[in-house]
Motif scaffolding. Structure first.
Motif, PDB file in Angstrom:
ATOM      1  N   ALA A   1       0.827  -1.208   0.000  1.00 54.45           N
ATOM      2  CA  ALA A   1       0.000   0.000   0.000  1.00 54.45           C
ATOM      3  C   ALA A   1       0.861   1.259   0.000  1.00 54.45           C
ATOM      4  CB  ALA A   1      -0.930  -0.007   1.210  1.00 54.45           C
ATOM      5  N   GLN A   2       1.915   1.268   0.822  1.00 55.78           N
ATOM      6  CA  GLN A   2       2.785   2.443   0.868  1.00 55.78           C
ATOM      7  C   GLN A   2       3.558   2.588  -0.433  1.00 55.78           C
ATOM      8  OE1 GLN A   2       3.327   5.026   3.554  1.00 55.78           O
ATOM      9  NE2 GLN A   2       3.822   5.714   1.497  1.00 55.78           N
ATOM     10  N   GLY A   3       4.018   1.449  -0.988  1.00 54.71           N
ATOM     11  CA  GLY A   3       4.718   1.505  -2.266  1.00 54.71           C
ATOM     12  C   GLY A   3       3.856   2.062  -3.374  1.00 54.71           C
ATOM     13  N   MET A   4       2.583   1.723  -3.354  1.00 53.28           N
ATOM     14  CA  MET A   4       1.660   2.251  -4.364  1.00 53.28           C
ATOM     15  C   MET A   4       1.351   3.720  -4.105  1.00 53.28           C
ATOM     16  SD  MET A   4      -0.839  -1.061  -4.957  1.00 53.28           S
ATOM     17  CE  MET A   4      -1.644  -0.381  -6.410  1.00 53.28           C
ATOM     18  N   ARG A   5       1.280   4.105  -2.845  1.00 52.33           N
ATOM     19  CA  ARG A   5       1.052   5.514  -2.514  1.00 52.33           C
ATOM     20  C   ARG A   5       2.191   6.378  -3.044  1.00 52.33           C
ATOM     21  NH1 ARG A   5       0.830   9.914  -2.639  1.00 52.33           N
ATOM     22  NH2 ARG A   5       0.435  11.528  -1.073  1.00 52.33           N
ATOM     23  N   TRP A   6       3.427   5.868  -2.953  1.00 48.66           N
ATOM     24  CA  TRP A   6       4.597   6.604  -3.426  1.00 48.66           C
ATOM     25  C   TRP A   6       4.804   6.500  -4.932  1.00 48.66           C
ATOM     26  CZ3 TRP A   6       7.936   4.394   1.067  1.00 48.66           C
ATOM     27  CH2 TRP A   6       7.904   5.277   2.161  1.00 48.66           C
ATOM     28  N   GLY A   7       4.051   5.664  -5.598  1.00 47.66           N
ATOM     29  CA  GLY A   7       4.241   5.494  -7.043  1.00 47.66           C
ATOM     30  C   GLY A   7       5.417   4.611  -7.391  1.00 47.66           C
ATOM     31  N   ILE A   8       5.952   3.883  -6.414  1.00 52.09           N
ATOM     32  CA  ILE A   8       7.021   2.921  -6.699  1.00 52.09           C
ATOM     33  C   ILE A   8       6.403   1.669  -7.310  1.00 52.09           C
ATOM     34  CG2 ILE A   8       8.803   1.456  -5.673  1.00 52.09           C
ATOM     35  CD1 ILE A   8       9.107   3.593  -3.479  1.00 52.09           C
ATOM     36  N   LYS A   9       5.296   1.246  -6.731  1.00 53.14           N
ATOM     37  CA  LYS A   9       4.546   0.092  -7.227  1.00 53.14           C
ATOM     38  C   LYS A   9       3.251   0.626  -7.830  1.00 53.14           C
ATOM     39  CE  LYS A   9       2.846  -4.366  -5.444  1.00 53.14           C
ATOM     40  NZ  LYS A   9       3.821  -5.274  -6.047  1.00 53.14           N
ATOM     41  N   ARG A  10       2.876   0.102  -8.984  1.00 56.24           N
ATOM     42  CA  ARG A  10       1.715   0.642  -9.680  1.00 56.24           C
ATOM     43  C   ARG A  10       0.504  -0.292  -9.645  1.00 56.24           C
ATOM     44  NH1 ARG A  10       1.967   6.095 -10.354  1.00 56.24           N
ATOM     45  NH2 ARG A  10       4.033   6.724 -11.066  1.00 56.24           N
ATOM     46  N   ILE A  11       0.748  -1.596  -9.601  1.00 52.98           N
ATOM     47  CA  ILE A  11      -0.339  -2.578  -9.640  1.00 52.98           C
ATOM     48  C   ILE A  11      -0.099  -3.595  -8.535  1.00 52.98           C
ATOM     49  CG2 ILE A  11      -1.570  -4.259 -11.068  1.00 52.98           C
ATOM     50  CD1 ILE A  11      -0.501  -2.851 -13.526  1.00 52.98           C
ATOM     51  N   SER A  12      -1.140  -4.023  -7.859  1.00 56.79           N
ATOM     52  CA  SER A  12      -0.996  -4.923  -6.711  1.00 56.79           C
ATOM     53  C   SER A  12      -0.566  -6.323  -7.136  1.00 56.79           C
ATOM     54  CB  SER A  12      -2.319  -5.006  -5.945  1.00 56.79           C
ATOM     55  OG  SER A  12      -3.260  -5.779  -6.670  1.00 56.79           O
ATOM     56  N   ASN A  13      -0.061  -7.095  -6.175  1.00 53.44           N
ATOM     57  CA  ASN A  13       0.402  -8.460  -6.438  1.00 53.44           C
ATOM     58  C   ASN A  13      -0.692  -9.318  -7.059  1.00 53.44           C
ATOM     59  OD1 ASN A  13       2.681  -7.555  -5.139  1.00 53.44           O
ATOM     60  ND2 ASN A  13       2.394  -8.793  -3.290  1.00 53.44           N
ATOM     61  N   ASP A  14      -1.880  -9.282  -6.463  1.00 49.29           N
ATOM     62  CA  ASP A  14      -2.965 -10.137  -6.945  1.00 49.29           C
ATOM     63  C   ASP A  14      -3.423  -9.740  -8.347  1.00 49.29           C
ATOM     64  OD1 ASP A  14      -2.976 -11.706  -4.664  1.00 49.29           O
ATOM     65  OD2 ASP A  14      -4.485 -10.487  -3.640  1.00 49.29           O
ATOM     66  N   GLU A  15      -3.442  -8.447  -8.624  1.00 43.60           N
ATOM     67  CA  GLU A  15      -3.841  -7.997  -9.963  1.00 43.60           C
ATOM     68  C   GLU A  15      -2.832  -8.455 -11.014  1.00 43.60           C
ATOM     69  OE1 GLU A  15      -5.951  -3.828 -10.092  1.00 43.60           O
ATOM     70  OE2 GLU A  15      -4.371  -3.739  -8.579  1.00 43.60           O
ATOM     71  N   LEU A  16      -1.538  -8.330 -10.691  1.00 44.13           N
ATOM     72  CA  LEU A  16      -0.500  -8.756 -11.628  1.00 44.13           C
ATOM     73  C   LEU A  16      -0.572 -10.257 -11.879  1.00 44.13           C
ATOM     74  CD1 LEU A  16       2.483  -6.638 -10.289  1.00 44.13           C
ATOM     75  CD2 LEU A  16       1.425  -6.407 -12.537  1.00 44.13           C
ATOM     76  N   ARG A  17      -0.790 -11.008 -10.812  1.00 43.13           N
ATOM     77  CA  ARG A  17      -0.878 -12.466 -10.938  1.00 43.13           C
ATOM     78  C   ARG A  17      -2.054 -12.853 -11.844  1.00 43.13           C
ATOM     79  NH1 ARG A  17       1.242 -14.139  -6.377  1.00 43.13           N
ATOM     80  NH2 ARG A  17      -0.365 -13.044  -5.198  1.00 43.13           N
ATOM     81  N   GLN A  18      -3.182 -12.185 -11.655  1.00 40.70           N
ATOM     82  CA  GLN A  18      -4.357 -12.478 -12.467  1.00 40.70           C
ATOM     83  C   GLN A  18      -4.102 -12.134 -13.934  1.00 40.70           C
ATOM     84  OE1 GLN A  18      -7.634 -13.770 -11.301  1.00 40.70           O
ATOM     85  NE2 GLN A  18      -7.455 -14.195 -13.497  1.00 40.70           N
ATOM     86  N   LYS A  19      -3.483 -10.998 -14.189  1.00 38.62           N
ATOM     87  CA  LYS A  19      -3.170 -10.598 -15.559  1.00 38.62           C
ATOM     88  C   LYS A  19      -2.241 -11.616 -16.216  1.00 38.62           C
ATOM     89  CE  LYS A  19      -1.921  -6.284 -16.214  1.00 38.62           C
ATOM     90  NZ  LYS A  19      -2.781  -5.807 -17.330  1.00 38.62           N
ATOM     91  N   PHE A  20      -1.291 -12.126 -15.447  1.00 39.61           N
ATOM     92  CA  PHE A  20      -0.351 -13.101 -15.994  1.00 39.61           C
ATOM     93  C   PHE A  20      -1.067 -14.401 -16.361  1.00 39.61           C
ATOM     94  CE2 PHE A  20       2.423 -16.784 -15.144  1.00 39.61           C
ATOM     95  CZ  PHE A  20       3.369 -16.590 -16.136  1.00 39.61           C
ATOM     96  N   VAL A  21      -1.920 -14.889 -15.487  1.00 40.32           N
ATOM     97  CA  VAL A  21      -2.657 -16.122 -15.767  1.00 40.32           C
ATOM     98  C   VAL A  21      -3.512 -15.949 -17.017  1.00 40.32           C
ATOM     99  CG1 VAL A  21      -4.458 -17.685 -14.938  1.00 40.32           C
ATOM    100  CG2 VAL A  21      -2.654 -16.925 -13.382  1.00 40.32           C
ATOM    101  N   ASP A  22      -4.234 -14.849 -17.095  1.00 39.09           N
ATOM    102  CA  ASP A  22      -5.113 -14.613 -18.239  1.00 39.09           C
ATOM    103  C   ASP A  22      -4.332 -14.529 -19.551  1.00 39.09           C
ATOM    104  OD1 ASP A  22      -7.338 -14.584 -16.587  1.00 39.09           O
ATOM    105  OD2 ASP A  22      -7.340 -12.404 -16.356  1.00 39.09           O
TER     106      ASP A  22
END
Length: 346
Positions: A240-261
């Motif tokens: 959450a903090q990484g996303m607040r700072w703009g270091i991380k843009r997409i959450s772990n679960d979202e990335l995992r789902q995109k990869f599977v699809d």
């Protein structure tokens, strides 16, 4: 905080030396100045701007970046080992040349990333010492063995495919040097993913034994690759903090789902079966549902108890020590050249 960053922040805040702060209380004026700098930092982050090395930044932001970028660099360097193990055993001169080029690319990625981390005031030696001592982590995926030639193709297809899914958003990271380094890295990783897929396609057009070899490799790598994206969002407190700072843009679960699809149709083209009986299309969500990941295995590997943890780290330390004479010779030559230049100038 090292000498470089101590000096940088002291100059920016007009404060006494950090080592003396316990003896010299910070003035209300300095507190106000820090608050103003924090406000400017937050405003730039909110505006999707870039933070550059000379800019003021919160110490927690700097430390987070050092940890993430150095861990990424370590992963690129250690990631050379599972594939490098197959360079001398590649089935043809063509495959050997391709693999050599790929391993060389990974080494270059590590150098870009170490350089990006150095702009935050840490040194290459500090980062490597942390890796070699076991204090710093690298991607858990590189602690699994490459048992057959098919593993090399699966690493290209799945591991590099997952890396691309995770790394493309970092091209928009709020820290400028990291974002710019990732642009070239992602382009090269994309090529690696295609090369891995092509290698597997060639094997799948071969003998039954070759097709069985590919399926076996997919069976062994699929679940560790899904774990590459990190623990579920609910168990990842720093996300959450990484996303607040703009270091991380997409959450772990979202990335995992995109990869599977993205990967399911590729597996169908290859003609391999992904080893998950629960994998199926969910019409309502317009996504693939998939089974539960064995997080106990993931954490065991992260904590140093994977199949190849000790082997990978020992190999990396040995390579570093074996190359010590080269580094010392280069430094000695640089000192000699500098001394000669100074004498000529005098």
């Amino acid at each position: 905080m090292n000498d470089y960053t101590s000096g940088m922040y002291t100059q920016a805040l007009d404060l006494p030396d950090p080592s003396q702060r316990a003896l010299q209380p910070v003035s209300p004026r300095a507190d106000a100045h820090t608050a103003e700098l924090q406000s400017r930092f937050d405003a730039r982050i909110d505006a999707q701007g870039k933070i550059e090395p000379q800019d003021w930044m919160p110490e927690a932001y700097r430390k987070t970046l050092v940890r993430q970028i150095s861990q990424h660099a370590h992963s690129e360097i250690v990631g050379m080992l599972p594939e490098g193990n197959w360079i001398s055993r590649a089935p043809s001169l063509k495959r050997k040349a391709i693999l050599l080029a790929k391993v060389q690319d990974e080494g270059g990625h590590g150098l870009y990333l170490y350089s990006a981390a150095e702009t935050l005031g840490t040194s290459r030696d500090q980062m490597l010492d942390a890796l070699h001592s076991g204090k710093a982590k690298y991607s858990s995926i590189f602690n699994y063995p490459t048992l057959t030639w098919a593993d090399v193709g699966v690493i290209g297809w799945l591991v590099d495919g997952a890396a691309i899914m995770n790394q493309v958003p970092i091209c928009r990271c709020s820290y400028g040097p990291y974002a710019r380094a990732m642009i070239r890295i992602c382009k090269e990783e994309s090529f690696h993913q295609r090369q891995g897929f092509e290698s597997l396609m060639t094997l799948m057009k071969g003998t039954p034994a070759q097709r069985e070899m590919v399926q076996d490799a997919v069976n062994r790598w699929w679940w560790p690759v899904l774990a590459m994206f990190g623990p579920p969002d609910a168990d990842s407190p720093n996300s959450a903090q990484g996303m607040r700072w703009g270091i991380k843009r997409i959450s772990n679960d979202e990335l995992r789902q995109k990869f599977v699809d993205a990967t399911v149709p590729q597996a169908q083209i290859l003609g391999v079966t992904l080893p998950d009986p629960e994998l199926q299309w969910n019409e309502e969500r317009q996504q693939h549902a998939f089974g539960a990941i064995d997080w106990d295995d993931f954490w065991a590997v992260v904590n140093g108890n994977g199949p190849c943890n000790k082997e990978r780290l020992a190999t990396r330390v040995k390579a570093h020590e074996d190359g010590r004479w080269v580094r010392e010779a280069a430094l000695a030559h640089a000192r000699k050249q500098r001394s000669r230049a100074m004498k000529e100038a005098a």
